[in-house]
Design a protein around this motif. Sequence first.
Motif, PDB file in Angstrom:
ATOM      1  N   ASN A 361      40.277  58.056  19.706  1.00  0.00           N
ATOM      2  CA  ASN A 361      40.586  58.797  18.492  1.00  0.00           C
ATOM      3  C   ASN A 361      41.750  59.732  18.764  1.00  0.00           C
ATOM      4  O   ASN A 361      41.705  60.537  19.688  1.00  0.00           O
ATOM      5  CB  ASN A 361      39.352  59.601  18.056  1.00  0.00           C
ATOM      6  N   HIS A 414      38.692  60.877  11.097  1.00  0.00           N
ATOM      7  CA  HIS A 414      40.064  60.674  11.558  1.00  0.00           C
ATOM      8  C   HIS A 414      41.010  61.096  10.440  1.00  0.00           C
ATOM      9  O   HIS A 414      40.906  60.615   9.309  1.00  0.00           O
ATOM     10  CB  HIS A 414      40.276  59.200  11.901  1.00  0.00           C
ATOM     11  N   CYS A 417      42.966  58.927   7.269  1.00  0.00           N
ATOM     12  CA  CYS A 417      42.443  57.560   7.157  1.00  0.00           C
ATOM     13  C   CYS A 417      41.665  57.387   5.855  1.00  0.00           C
ATOM     14  O   CYS A 417      40.865  58.249   5.501  1.00  0.00           O
ATOM     15  CB  CYS A 417      41.531  57.243   8.347  1.00  0.00           C
ATOM     16  N   CYS A 423      44.063  52.460   9.064  1.00  0.00           N
ATOM     17  CA  CYS A 423      43.177  52.822  10.169  1.00  0.00           C
ATOM     18  C   CYS A 423      42.056  51.804  10.397  1.00  0.00           C
ATOM     19  O   CYS A 423      40.878  52.179  10.520  1.00  0.00           O
ATOM     20  CB  CYS A 423      42.570  54.207   9.951  1.00  0.00           C
ATOM     21  N   PHE A 426      39.946  52.450  13.560  1.00  0.00           N
ATOM     22  CA  PHE A 426      39.038  53.589  13.437  1.00  0.00           C
ATOM     23  C   PHE A 426      37.790  53.198  12.662  1.00  0.00           C
ATOM     24  O   PHE A 426      36.663  53.475  13.078  1.00  0.00           O
ATOM     25  CB  PHE A 426      39.727  54.767  12.753  1.00  0.00           C
TER      26      PHE A 426
END
Length: 606
Positions: A361, A414, A417, A423, A426
């Motif tokens: 991350n 995040h 996102c 993303c 993620f």
Amino acid sequence: MTKAKRPDIQGIRGLAIASVLGFHLKRDQFPGGFVGVDIFFVLSGFLMSSILSREKTINLQVLCDFYTRRFKRIVPLYALLLLALFILFPLLLLARDTTKFVSDSIWASLFATNIHSLLEKSDYFAELFDSNLLTHTWSLGVEIQYYLIVPFLMSLKRFLGTKLGLPYLTVIIAVDLTIEQFAGEDSALRGSTVVLTAALIVLGEVEDQQSVLLSNRPIVYLGDISYVVYLVHWPVVVMWKSYWDLLVMPVKDILLCLAITFLISILVHRTLEKWFISSSTTASTIIVGLIYSFICCSVIFNLPLKLNQVAEYELPTDQRLLDAINWNEDQSHFQYYSRQRPFEECLHDPEGIRMRDAFVNTQPLYECLWTPKNSTGNVSVLVVGNSIAHRATQLLHSILKHNPDVKEMRLFAHAACRPLKNCARFFGAMMKLVERMKPDITLLIYDDSDHLLAPIEDITTDKPLADFVKFLRPLSLNSKFLVLDEFYPKTGTLAGVAPSMYKRLLRNRSLDDLRERYQTFSDAYSSYFKRLDQLPAHYPNLIRHNTSGPICADDPGWCWWYNRKNLHAYYTDHSHFTADGLEMLRKSYKEILDNLIQRSKNEHQQ
């Protein structure tokens, strides 16, 4: 003898700067105007390559002459721009803007704004609506960095000879096109612009084939002054919008900004620009050296902030107003808050890191784990999303810490996102996390996405709805209950509500426009709400959290962006809540969480 400028080349410059002006002044009407910068890049590549290709050999003398001309053409005026801003900006704008300007100017003075943006992971298009005076200097950073390598690229081409020269150029073009593919959703437009510009340049080699449009005097003159216009226009626009706190400028303001820009540009072009180009290298170097020395001393001794204090607005004597000014100024620094853990007890989460496997991350402070001390409960809570979730976790903690049935709360978010938009890695890791954790309650919290706001033609075949249903499936299947926060009403201010409140209260200006009709919000989000209405049929364990209700309940028919009693903004910027904004959601969050925790507890006991 210096080769005469081709009028069509100057005309292309004129079109490029007109395109940039349109984009910066009226982005909605000129959404593709940013390609003007790509046109400038193509022109620079062509001209620099042409200059060097005319040399028999690229030796030290040739390099010295090449960089001397580039230096006198670009650096002195650039240095004067920084000097003018160091003096004018602190006198016109506020302390918080001045502090940011000093930080940005250090990178800009090194022609490294583009590198700074990469390191900060900042969004150029987002910064167009911030008080960043030097956002536009990123392209000059790219230009200077290109000048540093182009002689060596040309030398290598000569070294490879005719046979290997063509494959060499092919590789360079292939690399450039590959980079364009990662430039965003407008890469096709940018690629087309590059090809079209190159074609116009090649056709214009024959004078009879030069476009009449590109060779007419007004557009050629605009090309002649384009460098000064590019330097000047953005600071003028930013200072105007920031001083008057405008998000969208009316036509009158646009015309005034253009008039100021062209007046300054013509005067500078006819005097300083021509003088620097024809002056000796020694004179230009001395002037640039003096300016940069002044800038260094200004940064070291904090001169901009001292100038700002001299011009500082007189604070009101009314304690209520003074408190509101200070509170809004404090809440304006969202970037500072967003880089901290949402609350002190939310600790490093090694278990969560193992759960999400190898995903790294880039926002490590956006994930953490809170375990209540002396908890006897067994209810687990997972909060996922982006920076909106990070912000909301503060309020969720203050609610959950009083409930003895809560075992843990994990945050996994995040910045920037949004589901269905970006993303992918993620969100892939997030799905693995929820599958392994199997929380009792999962809260999905993020801001709006164009995908879900798009108009609906047929709800039964609607692709955004189908995509969202598919996205929610792992969250719903692996959680007892899934809480979906509805999007917050959007605001319409330049740098955000808290900064606007701070500026307006300090300058004794009206706050009446810091609101929106509820019907306007409801109409704008109607497609989104219609899609949400379909979700219970797919996932019975999904609970919608109505966030607009509490925010728009104070005055029927209106959504106010600030508390009219204490003059505290509800938003830090355009989408993140201040402490007071979050507080408005306390009651609805508590009702939902208390109910779901009790139901989860009952299921655990069965």
